[in-house]
Design a protein around this motif. Structure first.
Motif, PDB file in Angstrom:
ATOM      1  N   HIS A   9       0.562 116.396  -1.865  1.00 17.71           N
ATOM      2  CA  HIS A   9      -0.003 115.820  -3.083  1.00 17.71           C
ATOM      3  C   HIS A   9       1.022 115.701  -4.208  1.00 17.71           C
ATOM      4  O   HIS A   9       1.863 116.568  -4.402  1.00 17.71           O
ATOM      5  N   CYS A  24       0.228 103.763 -11.578  1.00 16.32           N
ATOM      6  CA  CYS A  24      -0.604 103.238 -10.490  1.00 16.32           C
ATOM      7  C   CYS A  24       0.047 102.012  -9.851  1.00 16.32           C
ATOM      8  O   CYS A  24       0.041 101.867  -8.624  1.00 16.32           O
ATOM      9  N   ALA A  34      -2.172 107.431  -1.115  1.00 16.49           N
ATOM     10  CA  ALA A  34      -3.576 107.141  -1.413  1.00 16.49           C
ATOM     11  C   ALA A  34      -3.845 107.806  -2.756  1.00 16.49           C
ATOM     12  O   ALA A  34      -3.535 108.989  -2.944  1.00 16.49           O
ATOM     13  N   GLU A  36      -6.411 108.856  -6.015  1.00 19.58           N
ATOM     14  CA  GLU A  36      -7.787 109.079  -6.457  1.00 19.58           C
ATOM     15  C   GLU A  36      -7.770 109.648  -7.869  1.00 19.58           C
ATOM     16  O   GLU A  36      -6.920 110.463  -8.207  1.00 19.58           O
ATOM     17  N   GLN A  37      -8.704 109.194  -8.674  1.00 23.20           N
ATOM     18  CA  GLN A  37      -8.841 109.739 -10.018  1.00 23.20           C
ATOM     19  C   GLN A  37      -9.675 111.004  -9.930  1.00 23.20           C
ATOM     20  O   GLN A  37     -10.690 111.042  -9.232  1.00 23.20           O
ATOM     21  N   ILE A  38      -9.242 112.039 -10.620  1.00 20.17           N
ATOM     22  CA  ILE A  38      -9.918 113.332 -10.590  1.00 20.17           C
ATOM     23  C   ILE A  38     -10.686 113.515 -11.895  1.00 20.17           C
ATOM     24  O   ILE A  38     -10.118 113.424 -12.984  1.00 20.17           O
ATOM     25  N   ASP A  43     -11.539 120.152  -8.890  1.00 15.75           N
ATOM     26  CA  ASP A  43     -10.708 119.373  -7.971  1.00 15.75           C
ATOM     27  C   ASP A  43      -9.268 119.256  -8.447  1.00 15.75           C
ATOM     28  O   ASP A  43      -8.464 118.574  -7.820  1.00 15.75           O
ATOM     29  N   ARG A  65      -4.796 112.006 -11.822  1.00 18.73           N
ATOM     30  CA  ARG A  65      -4.795 111.389 -10.489  1.00 18.73           C
ATOM     31  C   ARG A  65      -4.107 112.312  -9.489  1.00 18.73           C
ATOM     32  O   ARG A  65      -3.088 112.924  -9.786  1.00 18.73           O
ATOM     33  N   ARG A  66      -4.710 112.358  -8.311  1.00 19.60           N
ATOM     34  CA  ARG A  66      -4.077 113.056  -7.186  1.00 19.60           C
ATOM     35  C   ARG A  66      -3.656 111.974  -6.193  1.00 19.60           C
ATOM     36  O   ARG A  66      -4.470 111.175  -5.754  1.00 19.60           O
ATOM     37  N   CYS A  67      -2.387 111.966  -5.873  1.00 19.72           N
ATOM     38  CA  CYS A  67      -1.828 110.967  -4.969  1.00 19.72           C
ATOM     39  C   CYS A  67      -1.425 111.705  -3.688  1.00 19.72           C
ATOM     40  O   CYS A  67      -0.643 112.639  -3.740  1.00 19.72           O
ATOM     41  N   THR A  68      -1.981 111.276  -2.581  1.00 21.65           N
ATOM     42  CA  THR A  68      -1.749 111.943  -1.302  1.00 21.65           C
ATOM     43  C   THR A  68      -0.785 111.103  -0.462  1.00 21.65           C
ATOM     44  O   THR A  68      -1.025 109.913  -0.245  1.00 21.65           O
TER      45      THR A  68
END
Length: 70
Positions: A9, A24, A34, A36-38, A43, A65-68
């Protein structure tokens, strides 16, 4: 991306909408994450930064944001 294992992450937070848009766009162009907004503290990371605390005290909106890595 090159130093993260698949599934690793990258956490991003900003109170500047233009910075969020830029981050982004760069990550979407890269294609290796990938995103996602947290919204929930549960989380997110277990500690808050000084700047996050400042935003909370002042009532400033911010985006997390968490970017995986894929």
């Amino acid at each position: 991306h090159r130093v993260l294992s698949p599934g690793g992450h990258l956490y991003l937070m900003t109170d500047v909408p233009d910075v969020d848009d830029y981050q982004c766009a760069v990550l979407a162009e890269h294609g290796g994450f990938a995103m996602e907004q947290i919204h929930s503290d549960s989380d997110w990371l277990p500690v808050r930064t000084d700047h996050e605390n400042y935003c909370l005290r002042r009532g400033f909106a911010y985006t997390r944001r968490r970017c995986t890595a894929m």
